[in-house]
Each structure stands twice: as structure tokens, then as C-alpha cells.
Scaffold this active site. Structure first.
Site, short mmCIF file in Angstrom:
data_model
loop_
_atom_site.label_atom_id
_atom_site.label_comp_id
_atom_site.label_asym_id
_atom_site.label_seq_id
_atom_site.Cartn_x
_atom_site.Cartn_y
_atom_site.Cartn_z
N ARG A 136 87.40 77.89 32.51
CA ARG A 136 86.70 78.70 31.51
C ARG A 136 87.32 80.09 31.57
NH1 ARG A 136 82.93 75.82 34.58
NH2 ARG A 136 81.66 74.34 33.39
N LYS A 159 80.83 78.21 36.79
CA LYS A 159 79.51 78.19 36.16
C LYS A 159 78.49 77.61 37.11
CE LYS A 159 77.34 76.76 31.80
NZ LYS A 159 77.53 75.97 30.57
N HIS A 243 82.13 70.14 35.30
CA HIS A 243 80.91 69.78 34.58
C HIS A 243 79.88 69.23 35.56
CE1 HIS A 243 83.10 69.15 30.47
NE2 HIS A 243 82.75 70.41 30.68
N TYR A 252 84.80 63.74 25.19
CA TYR A 252 86.24 63.50 25.08
C TYR A 252 86.58 62.02 24.90
CZ TYR A 252 86.48 68.33 26.53
OH TYR A 252 86.30 69.69 26.60
#
Length: 275
Positions: A136, A159, A243, A252
Site C-alpha cells: 500500500r 494496515k 489481507h 482477483y
């Protein structure tokens, strides 16, 4: 702010250790609802609550608010602040394929960069790094000098404060090394502006927009798409992207299915038959 809301914010900050930005997002969403109705959120009945929430016409914005509200009510139920287990349904949003660039598109954009100065070398290295790591942009800009070692990238500011380690392609590592050597600036962070300060998100956006016509996040999608098309296992891609849930990564698989469909339409004789 109600006592229950203060307790919830303390819970996600201390116990769940969410990032500062995530906590601020929850606080902003929930405080705004309390302020609109001038009552503690826990005292609102579902009908009044939905009347406020559905004033948000953008479905993605609405779902973010619903997610915040559901998390709050789940916390209140578990803490016995409320006897009712309230869970509001999310608005349906059509699944869209994430925008991505092909490797050839990225190479074409890189060819536009003048690498005779260190700023050009930085822009070149930044684009290669984003595509080679799938980070990111917030993670990328927090990169410090010791975070790349022997072909591995240590993502420390991920994250949800979850660290991860991902391999970094040699060509990207070489570009970063060349930029670092050319800049000759004594700095703490890898990516810096012309004054030697930390590169901002808006500056990073301007770089990828200038040469590729997209935001930095599209390079993250491009990274994942390239891996899926190359045959990578979905759980491996999940790990590399950081994730928390496989459900996030599963978008995806639509790319993979579309590739299979396109192949059949081009290669199978019956696909060309007109009925």
C-alpha cells in the site's frame, strides 16, 4: 460522545490495536450519527438509525457507516451494554474488477522517465518498487533504510499494525539502490522529496499519475493480478498483500475466470459458431 462510544473507541485502540487512521474513521462515523440525532447511539431504534444512514446516497460510503455501526453494536452486546444483538444489512454493490496495468503498460510509463538526475531515478524506483512489492502507498512511504535486506522487504507499518515480510525483485532493489546512491541525502526514510523530507502521499500520487495515468494503488492491483495470472495460489497472494481475510483477495479470481473465458472464445471452434 456517549460513555458506550468512548468505551468502544478505547476497546478498538487498546485491545484490538487498530491503526490510528482506523480508529479515527470509526470515531468520525459514529460521532456524526450521534450528533445528527442528538442522542446516544445505543438509544436509537433501528428505524431512526436507518433513516440517518440512508441519507448517504453513495453505497460504498453507506456500507462503511454500516460497518462502523455493526462493530459498535456487537461490542455493546458482548459487553452487556445492550440486550439486543443488532446487525444491519449492507447495501448491495455490483462487483467490479479492480483497475490494473499490464507489465507492458508499466514498462512504457517507465520509458518516459528522465533518469539523468536523482529525482528521475527516484520516480523510476518508486514505480518499480510499488509494482514489485504490492505494498500500500502508506506502507511504502513509511519504508526506512533497514527495511530492505538481502532481497526481502520488511513491511513494518502495515494496515492493522500487522507486520509482514515479502520478497522484492532484484530489478526493483537495484533501482532503489541507484536512487539512494544518486540522492546522496542524509535521510531517515527511503522515499524523500527534493528537500530531503519524507515524500508525501500527494507527491507519490502525482508521480504515478504523471507517468502511468493511475494512482499508486493501481500498482498494488497490478501486482496481485500479475501473480494470479502467473498461477499463484490465492492464499499466497493474500499473505503477500497482507489481507486479513481471503474474501478480500478473492476479487482477483474474477480476473482468472475472465482469462479462461477469453481463451475459450478465441481458441475453441464452437465459441465462434452462430446459432
Amino acid at each position: 460522545m456517549s460513555n458506550e462510544l468512548e468505551a468502544f473507541l478505547e476497546y478498538i485502540t487498546v485491545t484490538r490495536a487498530l491503526s490510528k487512521k482506523s480508529v479515527e474513521a470509526y470515531k468520525s462515523d459514529l460521532c456524526a450519527i450521534e450528533k445528527k440525532l442528538s442522542k446516544p447511539l445505543i438509544c436509537l431504534d433501528t428505524q431512526k438509525l436507518m433513516s440517518v444512514l440512508f441519507s448517504y446516497k453513495n453505497k460504498r460510503t453507506l456500507n462503511r457507516k454500516l460497518s462502523s455501526v455493526n462493530a459498535f453494536f456487537e461490542f455493546c452486546y458482548k459487553q452487556h451494554f445492550s440486550s439486543q444483538k443488532t446487525k444491519l444489512k449492507f447495501a448491495k454493490i455490483p462487483k467490479l474488477l479492480p483497475k490494473f496495468l499490464s507489465y507492458e503498460d508499466i514498462l512504457s510509463g517507465l520509458d518516459l522517465i528522465d533518469r539523468t538526475n536523482w529525482i528521475g531515478k527516484r520516480d523510476y524506483a518508486l514505480i518499480l518498487f510499488l509494482y514489485a512489492s504490492g505494498t500500500r502507498i502508506s506502507e511504502c512511504l513509511e519504508l526506512m533504510l533497514g527495511d530492505i535486506e538481502e532481497g526481502w522487504l520488511h513491511v513494518r507499518h502495515a494496515k492493522g499494525e500487522k507486520e509482514r515480510i515479502v520478497p522484492l525483485a532484484k530489478v526493483a532493489k537495484k533501482a532503489v539502490d541507484e536512487y539512494m546512491f544518486a540522492s546522496a541525502i542524509n535521510k531517515e526514510y527511503v522515499w524523500c522529496n527534493y528537500q530531503g523530507g519524507k515524500l508525501s502521499r500527494i507527491s507519490a500520487y502525482k508521480i504515478t499519475q504523471k507517468y502511468l495515468g493511475v494512482s499508486p494503488h493501481v500498482l498494488r492491483h497490478s501486482y496481485a493480478t500479475s501473480l494470479i495470472r502467473g498461477g499463484a495460489d490465492l492464499r499466497v497472494v493474500q499473505e503477500l498483500l497482507g489481507h486479513a481475510s481471503l474474501l478480500t483477495t478473492q476479487i482477483y479470481t474474477h480476473i482468472q475466470k475472465q482469462d479462461l473465458k477469453d481463451t475459450v472464445e478465441v481458441c475453441h471452434p464452437m465459441a465462434k459458431e452462430k446459432i
